[in-house]
Design a protein around this motif. Sequence first.
Motif, PDB file in Angstrom:
ATOM      1  N   TYR A   1     -48.245  24.174 -22.069  1.00 48.83           N
ATOM      2  CA  TYR A   1     -49.139  23.565 -21.087  1.00 48.83           C
ATOM      3  C   TYR A   1     -50.252  22.774 -21.771  1.00 48.83           C
ATOM      4  N   THR A   2     -50.819  21.804 -21.033  1.00 53.62           N
ATOM      5  CA  THR A   2     -52.064  21.187 -21.476  1.00 53.62           C
ATOM      6  C   THR A   2     -53.182  22.194 -21.192  1.00 53.62           C
TER       7      THR A   2
ATOM      8  N   SER B   1     -55.579  21.767 -19.307  1.00 59.06           N
ATOM      9  CA  SER B   1     -55.899  21.692 -17.878  1.00 59.06           C
ATOM     10  C   SER B   1     -54.865  22.424 -17.022  1.00 59.06           C
TER      11      SER B   1
ATOM     12  N   ARG C   1     -51.365  21.743 -16.878  1.00 60.76           N
ATOM     13  CA  ARG C   1     -50.152  20.998 -16.523  1.00 60.76           C
ATOM     14  C   ARG C   1     -49.006  21.412 -17.448  1.00 60.76           C
TER      15      ARG C   1
ATOM     16  N   ASP D   1     -42.508  16.043 -24.555  1.00 59.91           N
ATOM     17  CA  ASP D   1     -42.605  16.619 -23.217  1.00 59.91           C
ATOM     18  C   ASP D   1     -41.223  16.653 -22.559  1.00 59.91           C
TER      19      ASP D   1
ATOM     20  N   TYR E   1     -52.707  22.619 -27.116  1.00 63.11           N
ATOM     21  CA  TYR E   1     -51.787  22.992 -26.044  1.00 63.11           C
ATOM     22  C   TYR E   1     -51.696  24.512 -25.987  1.00 63.11           C
TER      23      TYR E   1
END
Length: 113
Positions: A50-51, A53, A55, A78, A89
Amino acid sequence: EPYQTHVRVEQDQTIAALYPYPNPMVEHTQFAYRVQGGTTPPRNVRLRIYTVSGRLVRELHDSPNAVGWNQFRWNGRDADGDRVATGVYLYRVRMDTENGTHEGDVGKVVVIR
């Protein structure tokens, strides 16, 4: 003289360790993980990246054939095949076990371009 031996059998299957190497990464990294406990290999092992944030960037799948050390290889791309940007990440592993689903702790991997 008689002696006693005590043996502890781990019933619950867990991820005992999960390490990305190299970290930070440039082109790729290996996520080495150790499955502990149980009598059969886990099913449907998934590593999600994931990022910061939240995502979802990529999901990797594995079907380990043994309890013990296994690994994922991530090429820094990705789900669409594009290279991810430089940054931090988050990752988390999840697997189906004899006793249900086990989810590991969240870790960090750094990408440097």
